[in-house]
Structures are given as structure tokens and as C-alpha cells.
Design a protein around this motif. Structure first.
Motif, PDB file in Angstrom:
ATOM      1  N   ARG A  31       0.802  -1.220   0.000  1.00 41.07           N
ATOM      2  CA  ARG A  31       0.000   0.000   0.000  1.00 41.07           C
ATOM      3  C   ARG A  31       0.838   1.276   0.000  1.00 41.07           C
ATOM      4  O   ARG A  31       0.339   2.347  -0.341  1.00 41.07           O
ATOM      5  CB  ARG A  31      -0.930   0.036   1.217  1.00 41.07           C
ATOM      6  N   ASP A  55      -6.918  -2.392   5.213  1.00 35.90           N
ATOM      7  CA  ASP A  55      -7.528  -1.089   4.938  1.00 35.90           C
ATOM      8  C   ASP A  55      -7.508  -0.200   6.183  1.00 35.90           C
ATOM      9  O   ASP A  55      -7.217   0.998   6.097  1.00 35.90           O
ATOM     10  CB  ASP A  55      -8.974  -1.242   4.459  1.00 35.90           C
ATOM     11  N   ALA A 113      -5.345   3.191   6.399  1.00 36.64           N
ATOM     12  CA  ALA A 113      -6.041   4.468   6.594  1.00 36.64           C
ATOM     13  C   ALA A 113      -5.422   5.261   7.733  1.00 36.64           C
ATOM     14  O   ALA A 113      -5.246   6.486   7.622  1.00 36.64           O
ATOM     15  CB  ALA A 113      -7.527   4.221   6.855  1.00 36.64           C
ATOM     16  N   ARG A 145      -2.079   6.559   6.453  1.00 41.13           N
ATOM     17  CA  ARG A 145      -2.311   7.636   5.486  1.00 41.13           C
ATOM     18  C   ARG A 145      -2.678   8.933   6.208  1.00 41.13           C
ATOM     19  O   ARG A 145      -2.192  10.008   5.861  1.00 41.13           O
ATOM     20  CB  ARG A 145      -3.421   7.253   4.503  1.00 41.13           C
ATOM     21  N   ALA A 146      -3.524   8.832   7.243  1.00 39.49           N
ATOM     22  CA  ALA A 146      -3.940  10.009   8.002  1.00 39.49           C
ATOM     23  C   ALA A 146      -2.744  10.671   8.680  1.00 39.49           C
ATOM     24  O   ALA A 146      -2.684  11.898   8.787  1.00 39.49           O
ATOM     25  CB  ALA A 146      -4.996   9.623   9.035  1.00 39.49           C
ATOM     26  N   PRO A 189      -0.955  11.314   1.750  1.00 39.70           N
ATOM     27  CA  PRO A 189      -1.171  10.476   0.551  1.00 39.70           C
ATOM     28  C   PRO A 189       0.104  10.213  -0.251  1.00 39.70           C
ATOM     29  O   PRO A 189       0.126   9.279  -1.055  1.00 39.70           O
ATOM     30  CB  PRO A 189      -2.198  11.256  -0.263  1.00 39.70           C
ATOM     31  N   LEU A 213       1.143   7.003   1.403  1.00 44.04           N
ATOM     32  CA  LEU A 213       0.142   5.950   1.209  1.00 44.04           C
ATOM     33  C   LEU A 213      -0.974   6.521   0.338  1.00 44.04           C
ATOM     34  O   LEU A 213      -1.897   7.145   0.853  1.00 44.04           O
ATOM     35  CB  LEU A 213      -0.448   5.491   2.544  1.00 44.04           C
ATOM     36  N   PRO A 214      -0.896   6.301  -0.939  1.00 42.69           N
ATOM     37  CA  PRO A 214      -1.950   6.818  -1.825  1.00 42.69           C
ATOM     38  C   PRO A 214      -3.298   6.197  -1.482  1.00 42.69           C
ATOM     39  O   PRO A 214      -3.357   5.055  -1.012  1.00 42.69           O
ATOM     40  CB  PRO A 214      -1.499   6.371  -3.223  1.00 42.69           C
ATOM     41  N   PRO A 215      -4.380   6.939  -1.718  1.00 41.50           N
ATOM     42  CA  PRO A 215      -5.713   6.359  -1.484  1.00 41.50           C
ATOM     43  C   PRO A 215      -5.925   5.134  -2.372  1.00 41.50           C
ATOM     44  O   PRO A 215      -5.354   5.069  -3.469  1.00 41.50           O
ATOM     45  CB  PRO A 215      -6.669   7.487  -1.858  1.00 41.50           C
ATOM     46  N   PRO A 216      -6.726   4.190  -1.905  1.00 42.25           N
ATOM     47  CA  PRO A 216      -6.979   2.999  -2.749  1.00 42.25           C
ATOM     48  C   PRO A 216      -7.696   3.366  -4.032  1.00 42.25           C
ATOM     49  O   PRO A 216      -8.427   4.335  -4.091  1.00 42.25           O
ATOM     50  CB  PRO A 216      -7.865   2.116  -1.863  1.00 42.25           C
TER      51      PRO A 216
END
Length: 175
Positions: free
Chosen positions: A24, A156, A160, A163-164, A168, A171-174
Motif C-alpha cells: 500500500r 484497509d 487508513a 495515510r492520516a 497520501p 500511502l496513496p488512497p486505494p
């Protein structure tokens, strides 16, 4: 470098989560399992020293390769391997975060009994389920109850949170 430590009782899914989570990241990342597979199992000081020595030896190699994140999975608990890991991370200047995976006793037993890769160690792993109760004691641990979640749902959830915190770019959004 960031070390994302996945801790929890045997059978909770640390190693598989590590392999999924590393895919991810949008930066070079690697996964390593530091739980030794030894027989007979002895959860004593020598094993904790071996786990920390493994991390100490591997992180500079991953860094030379270009890793920005190393996802480390293992039973890393207070009074056992945690203090040793913290010492290694401090000495190497590695930013470490801990995710504590938890699951109910029956869920852990079912996972252990259905794990084709761990068939030879079922009894020993089943005997260690009580370690789940120690996971919340890890300083700063980010708890994730995996009892009713699939591997992808746990991935996930951790992604998340990462990512927070990191953004991004890391960790790019899915999708």
C-alpha cells in the motif's frame, strides 16, 4: 526510516498483514517477520535477543536498498522483546509505531488451526493465545480488533491510519 511494528498473539495475522500492508505504501517499503521459528519454543531472553538482533541487522540493509518503511511483524510485548526493539530503533534513529492486533480466543484458535503454513506448531501457538491480553500494555500501541475482520479489512484500517498520519504521498488512497 519508519518501522511499522505489527504485534499480537500468535495466529492474529501479523505476518500476512505485513505482506499486504507493504504493497500500500507509495514509497519503497519492505516487510519482515522477526518471530523465529525454532524448536523447542523457548520464549526466554535468548529468543528476545535473537529477535532484536535480527531487526538490528536487517534495518540498515533495507535502508541501503532505499526502504522508507519497514513493516516488522512479531510478538513484541512489554517485558519481552519490546524494550530490546525500542533500544535498536533509538540506536538506529528509526521512527517506530506499533499496531497491536487483537482477536478473541476462539478466532485465534480457528486461525491457528487453519493456518497451512504453521501446521507443525499448532500446539505451541495455541498455548500462547493468552498473550493477546498483553497487547494493550505496549506504550503508544494503536489497537486493531481483528476478530470479525478479513485480512483486507484489517489492511484497509491500518493503511487508513498510516495515510492520516503520513499523508497520501506515503500511502496513496486505494483505487
Amino acid at each position: 526510516m519508519r518501522a511499522v511494528v505489527l504485534t499480537g498473539a500468535p495466529g492474529v495475522g501479523k505476518t500476512r498483514l505485513g505482506h499486504q500492508l507493504v504493497t500500500r505504501y507509495g514509497v519503497p517499503a519492505a516487510a519482515m517477520d522477526c518471530d523465529p521459528v525454532v524448536h523447542p519454543w523457548n520464549g526466554g531472553e535468548e529468543i528476545y535477543d535473537l529477535m532484536a538482533a535480527t531487526v538490528r541487522a536487517a534495518l540498515p540493509v533495507y535502508g541501503a536498498w532505499g526502504a522508507r518503511v519497514v513493516v516488522v511483524s512479531g510478538v513484541v510485548l512489554v517485558g519481552r522483546a519490546y524494550e530490546r526493539f525500542q533500544k535498536v530503533f533509538e540506536e538506529l534513529g528509526v521512527d517506530a509505531v506499533y499496531y497491536g492486533l487483537r482477536a478473541g480466543t476462539e478466532a485465534l484458535a480457528a486461525r491457528i488451526e487453519n493456518d497451512a503454513g504453521g501446521l507443525h506448531f499448532i500446539e505451541g501457538r495455541l498455548a500462547e493465545r493468552h498473550l493477546d491480553a498483553e497487547v494493550p500494555d505496549v506504550p503508544g500501541v494503536r489497537l486493531v480488533d481483528t476478530t470479525r475482520l478479513t485480512l483486507m479489512e484489517v489492511t484497509d484500517a491500518v493503511a487508513a491510519r498510516e495515510r492520516a498520519e503520513l499523508g497520501p504521498r506515503w500511502l496513496p488512497p486505494p483505487g
